[in-house]
Design a protein around this motif. Structure first.
Motif, PDB file in Angstrom:
ATOM      1  N   VAL A 283       0.830  -1.212   0.000  1.00 38.41           N
ATOM      2  CA  VAL A 283       0.000   0.000   0.000  1.00 38.41           C
ATOM      3  C   VAL A 283       0.859   1.254   0.000  1.00 38.41           C
ATOM      4  N   ASP A 284       2.001   1.190   0.671  1.00 43.03           N
ATOM      5  CA  ASP A 284       2.856   2.372   0.797  1.00 43.03           C
ATOM      6  C   ASP A 284       3.857   2.526  -0.341  1.00 43.03           C
ATOM      7  N   THR A 285       4.070   1.455  -1.107  1.00 44.22           N
ATOM      8  CA  THR A 285       5.200   1.480  -2.043  1.00 44.22           C
ATOM      9  C   THR A 285       4.826   1.376  -3.514  1.00 44.22           C
ATOM     10  N   VAL A 286       3.695   0.772  -3.854  1.00 37.51           N
ATOM     11  CA  VAL A 286       3.353   0.633  -5.267  1.00 37.51           C
ATOM     12  C   VAL A 286       3.057   2.005  -5.865  1.00 37.51           C
ATOM     13  N   GLY A 287       3.169   2.113  -7.178  1.00 37.89           N
ATOM     14  CA  GLY A 287       2.810   3.347  -7.852  1.00 37.89           C
ATOM     15  C   GLY A 287       1.335   3.663  -7.686  1.00 37.89           C
ATOM     16  N   MET A 288       0.990   4.918  -7.897  1.00 41.32           N
ATOM     17  CA  MET A 288      -0.399   5.342  -7.700  1.00 41.32           C
ATOM     18  C   MET A 288      -1.358   4.596  -8.624  1.00 41.32           C
ATOM     19  N   THR A 289      -0.953   4.412  -9.880  1.00 48.09           N
ATOM     20  CA  THR A 289      -1.817   3.678 -10.810  1.00 48.09           C
ATOM     21  C   THR A 289      -2.032   2.252 -10.333  1.00 48.09           C
ATOM     22  N   ALA A 290      -0.949   1.597  -9.883  1.00 48.89           N
ATOM     23  CA  ALA A 290      -1.058   0.227  -9.380  1.00 48.89           C
ATOM     24  C   ALA A 290      -1.927   0.169  -8.138  1.00 48.89           C
ATOM     25  N   LEU A 291      -1.823   1.170  -7.278  1.00 50.29           N
ATOM     26  CA  LEU A 291      -2.658   1.208  -6.080  1.00 50.29           C
ATOM     27  C   LEU A 291      -4.135   1.252  -6.451  1.00 50.29           C
ATOM     28  N   ILE A 292      -4.480   2.144  -7.370  1.00 47.20           N
ATOM     29  CA  ILE A 292      -5.876   2.288  -7.773  1.00 47.20           C
ATOM     30  C   ILE A 292      -6.389   1.006  -8.423  1.00 47.20           C
ATOM     31  N   ARG A 293      -5.568   0.378  -9.270  1.00 49.27           N
ATOM     32  CA  ARG A 293      -6.013  -0.819  -9.986  1.00 49.27           C
ATOM     33  C   ARG A 293      -6.134  -2.038  -9.086  1.00 49.27           C
ATOM     34  N   ASN A 294      -5.452  -2.025  -7.948  1.00 48.08           N
ATOM     35  CA  ASN A 294      -5.438  -3.208  -7.079  1.00 48.08           C
ATOM     36  C   ASN A 294      -6.274  -3.047  -5.822  1.00 48.08           C
ATOM     37  N   LEU A 295      -7.064  -2.001  -5.729  1.00 48.64           N
ATOM     38  CA  LEU A 295      -7.885  -1.788  -4.538  1.00 48.64           C
ATOM     39  C   LEU A 295      -8.859  -2.943  -4.308  1.00 48.64           C
ATOM     40  N   ALA A 296      -9.471  -3.426  -5.380  1.00 43.89           N
ATOM     41  CA  ALA A 296     -10.417  -4.538  -5.228  1.00 43.89           C
ATOM     42  C   ALA A 296      -9.692  -5.788  -4.733  1.00 43.89           C
ATOM     43  N   ARG A 297      -8.521  -6.078  -5.297  1.00 46.79           N
ATOM     44  CA  ARG A 297      -7.758  -7.249  -4.881  1.00 46.79           C
ATOM     45  C   ARG A 297      -7.376  -7.135  -3.397  1.00 46.79           C
ATOM     46  N   MET A 298      -6.904  -5.945  -3.006  1.00 40.73           N
ATOM     47  CA  MET A 298      -6.508  -5.746  -1.616  1.00 40.73           C
ATOM     48  C   MET A 298      -7.688  -5.946  -0.663  1.00 40.73           C
ATOM     49  N   THR A 299      -8.853  -5.482  -1.085  1.00 40.05           N
ATOM     50  CA  THR A 299     -10.050  -5.633  -0.249  1.00 40.05           C
ATOM     51  C   THR A 299     -10.485  -7.091  -0.192  1.00 40.05           C
ATOM     52  N   ARG A 300     -10.459  -7.753  -1.338  1.00 39.55           N
ATOM     53  CA  ARG A 300     -10.867  -9.162  -1.396  1.00 39.55           C
ATOM     54  C   ARG A 300      -9.965 -10.034  -0.523  1.00 39.55           C
ATOM     55  N   LEU A 301      -8.677  -9.718  -0.477  1.00 37.96           N
ATOM     56  CA  LEU A 301      -7.731 -10.506   0.319  1.00 37.96           C
ATOM     57  C   LEU A 301      -7.741 -10.130   1.795  1.00 37.96           C
ATOM     58  N   GLY A 302      -8.372  -8.991   2.117  1.00 39.59           N
ATOM     59  CA  GLY A 302      -8.444  -8.582   3.519  1.00 39.59           C
ATOM     60  C   GLY A 302      -7.391  -7.581   3.937  1.00 39.59           C
ATOM     61  N   ALA A 303      -6.583  -7.090   3.002  1.00 36.12           N
ATOM     62  CA  ALA A 303      -5.573  -6.088   3.354  1.00 36.12           C
ATOM     63  C   ALA A 303      -6.216  -4.739   3.643  1.00 36.12           C
ATOM     64  N   LEU A 304      -7.314  -4.432   2.949  1.00 38.49           N
ATOM     65  CA  LEU A 304      -8.073  -3.205   3.196  1.00 38.49           C
ATOM     66  C   LEU A 304      -9.387  -3.580   3.874  1.00 38.49           C
ATOM     67  N   LYS A 305      -9.634  -2.993   5.025  1.00 35.74           N
ATOM     68  CA  LYS A 305     -10.863  -3.269   5.766  1.00 35.74           C
ATOM     69  C   LYS A 305     -11.242  -2.024   6.560  1.00 35.74           C
ATOM     70  N   PRO A 306     -12.489  -1.926   6.997  1.00 36.24           N
ATOM     71  CA  PRO A 306     -12.925  -0.732   7.729  1.00 36.24           C
ATOM     72  C   PRO A 306     -12.029  -0.454   8.931  1.00 36.24           C
ATOM     73  N   MET A 307     -11.587   0.790   9.027  1.00 34.17           N
ATOM     74  CA  MET A 307     -10.772   1.300  10.130  1.00 34.17           C
ATOM     75  C   MET A 307      -9.428   0.594  10.241  1.00 34.17           C
ATOM     76  N   GLY A 308      -9.012  -0.107   9.186  1.00 32.28           N
ATOM     77  CA  GLY A 308      -7.712  -0.758   9.199  1.00 32.28           C
ATOM     78  C   GLY A 308      -6.589   0.236   8.996  1.00 32.28           C
ATOM     79  N   ASP A 309      -5.399  -0.113   9.513  1.00 31.19           N
ATOM     80  CA  ASP A 309      -4.241   0.779   9.372  1.00 31.19           C
ATOM     81  C   ASP A 309      -3.865   0.959   7.902  1.00 31.19           C
ATOM     82  N   ALA A 310      -3.850  -0.141   7.143  1.00 26.55           N
ATOM     83  CA  ALA A 310      -3.512  -0.058   5.723  1.00 26.55           C
ATOM     84  C   ALA A 310      -4.541   0.777   4.966  1.00 26.55           C
ATOM     85  N   THR A 311      -5.800   0.692   5.394  1.00 26.64           N
ATOM     86  CA  THR A 311      -6.857   1.488   4.761  1.00 26.64           C
ATOM     87  C   THR A 311      -6.583   2.980   4.939  1.00 26.64           C
TER      88      THR A 311
END
Length: 556
Positions: A283-311
């Motif tokens: 989340v902190d290191t990928v390019g901005m385009t890669a971040l935007i394109r992978n938001l769904a993947r990150m959420t599906r895997l559980g890396a992004l969740k409500p009130m999460g630090d990575a979120t």
């Protein structure tokens, strides 16, 4: 009294199914109405910004593409260097004017294949500015293969001469060797638009770039397979990072190389890309385009969740104005990401299983801000605007006429027009009134506070098209505005007068200085805007510079 046929000839009010008397520059649009033909250069600009993917309501993708290719070839014959200058201007603008690079890369390949010596020289200088990634390079080579004539003996399908070698060599020499190595490591092989595999090694063999430094020699030798991994990593930090990342076998190792070496996600083994903890670090290191394109993947895997630090860290990046501008994020990319992410479902491959996730509200809010920030900073003009969104059947996206970006449906032209209208309403605050128009004027749902996520559920009123109505309605209401912006495909036919005639009547009755901006939602080659009227401007409706252009044009 016998009917006088001459009494039916009027330059003040002419049915849209007839030409305005004396206007031989009008052409029949696809709906049976007469509009103004755009000149070659306006049509070319529309193509470079709007593209032709998805076609239009009345015109299929194939015909729309063929028509625009003919315009491009005509422009190259007329003034090839001017074509290249326009390609570069659109490709390098900040914010980026075109959502996707395909039309510009195709146009550059066509200019090289069909242009004269001066045009080819211009392409050689422009190539590293337009063809920035290995994806772009595969596009360019694929398009050129289709346009370049005879096949060659080198197996590439290209006719290779000195000019092409020099142009392709510029891709390898345009930047510091380690930066080129970084791009090479992200994608050593890509597919051309025709679906053929293209290895960077093959392009290198065609180009024969001159290696003037030890780093260049190591880079070119490593790509060609003549320099070992150990030799290359000694002088090229990007190659060292790539090989280190490829060798990881555990999550802890992956997190370490991501955190310490800042490697992109493409460097990691596939197994590591299924681990939530790895994506929390990415989340902190990928390019901005890669971040935007992978938001769904990150959420599906559980890396992004409500009130999460990575979120929280993802939200901070998605709302960083400088980072968004630096990454050349187009507003339509952000809006498309918001549309896809909010849906909670995707099936990138028809044969693959449907992927699902539960959208995180904070990410959706951040993407909406990304969309706004991608337009850049625009100060309110202080002028009064009427914005009319064509809500007729041809703007509904039926019959294949949905705007498509990179193979993903962006939405109907009506939806995109409403999204742009929201942006204008927010910029100009209380000085904008928005209406929908088909064969009647309808109240619009757009306000400065409209949530962009709502627009996905909106449907146009449908029916016929009368684009004289915004001007007729404003005159009847005595609505004194400085500018009128129309989002439309210009497939108008139902009015008793042409839009240009109704604009003249509005100016005489209400405001003689009123300006008009016609924002094209398809590259159909015609417009309701009179090309002889200095107070009328035609622009592509997906152009990220639209708010700034409208603002400046209305200011005068």
């Amino acid at each position: 009294m016998a009917r006088d046929p001459l009494a039916g000839i009027s330059t003040i009010a002419t049915p849209q199914t007839q030409r305005i008397p004396g206007r031989t520059d009008q052409v029949l649009n696809n709906a049976g109405g007469y509009v103004f033909a755009k000149d070659t250069w306006n049509r070319l600009e529309d193509f470079l910004i709007l593209g032709t993917t998805g076609g239009a309501y009345y015109v299929g993708e194939d015909k729309l593409t063929a028509d625009n290719a003919d315009v491009l070839f005509a422009a190259i014959s007329e003034d090839g260097p001017r074509v290249v200058d326009l390609i570069v201007a659109i490709s390098t603008a900040q914010p980026p004017r075109a959502p996707k690079p395909h039309p510009a890369v195709f146009a550059l390949a066509a200019a090289f294949a069909r242009g004269d010596l001066d045009t080819r020289q211009a392409v050689k200088a422009a190539l590293p500015l337009v063809v920035r990634t290995t994806d772009h390079l595969a596009m360019f080579v694929g398009y050129l293969k289709n346009l370049g004539g005879k096949a060659s003996r080198n197996g590439s399908g290209l006719v290779v001469g000195r000019a092409l070698r020099t142009a392709l060599a510029s891709w390898f020499l345009r930047d510091e060797p380690d930066n080129v190595a970084f791009r090479a490591c992200k994608a050593m092989q890509r597919k051309t638009p025709q679906g053929e595999a293209l290895a960077l090694r093959d392009v290198l063999r065609i180009a024969h770039p001159k290696a003037d430094t030890a780093q260049h020699k190591a880079l070119f030798g490593w790509i060609a397979g003549n320099v070992t991994d150990d030799q290359a990593r000694e002088v090229l930090p990007a190659v060292d990072r790539f090989l280190t990342a490829k060798a990881v076998t555990s999550v802890d190792e992956a997190i370490r190389v991501v955190g310490e070496l800042r490697v992109p996600w493409e460097f990691l083994p596939d197994a590591m890309l299924r681990e939530p903890a790895v994506w929390e670090t990415l989340v902190d290191t990928v390019g901005m385009t890669a971040l935007i394109r992978n938001l769904a993947r990150m959420t599906r895997l559980g890396a992004l969740k409500p009130m999460g630090d990575a979120t929280g860290r993802a939200v901070a990046r998605l709302t960083n104005r400088e980072a968004i501008v630096r990454a050349r994020i187009h507003p339509m990319d952000a809006w498309l990401a918001m549309r896809v992410y909010a849906s909670g479902t995707a099936q990138p491959n028809p044969r693959a299983e449907v992927q699902t996730w539960k959208p995180v509200p904070a990410i959706l809010d951040a993407l909406e801000e990304t969309y706004e920030l991608a337009f850049g900073s625009v100060e309110p003009s202080g002028k009064r605007l009427l914005v009319a969104v064509d809500s007729s059947g041809s703007m509904s996206g039926g019959w294949g006429g949905r705007l498509t970006v990179g193979g993903s449906p962006l939405g109907a032209p009506y939806e995109v027009g409403c999204a742009m209208a929201v942006m204008l309403a927010r910029i100009e605050k209380g000085n904008v009134h928005v209406i929908d128009v088909d064969t009647s004027v309808h109240a619009s749902k757009v306000t400065p506070r409209t949530n962009l996520r709502e627009i996905a559920s909106w449907r146009p009123s449908g029916g016929g098209t009368n684009l004289a109505l915004p001007f007729d309605w404003a005159r009847q209401e005595q609505l004194n505005v400085d500018g009128i912006v129309v989002f439309t495909d210009s497939e108008t036919w139902a009015g008793r007068s042409h839009a240009s005639q109704s604009l003249t009547a509005y100016r005489k009755a209400v405001n003689r200085q009123a300006c008009v901006v016609v924002a094209a939602m398809t590259a159909a080659g015609h417009t309701i805007g009179d090309p002889n009227d200095a107070g009328v401007l035609n622009i592509g409706g997906l152009d990220a510079s639209l708010p700034m252009v409208v603002n400046g044009f209305i200011r005068g």
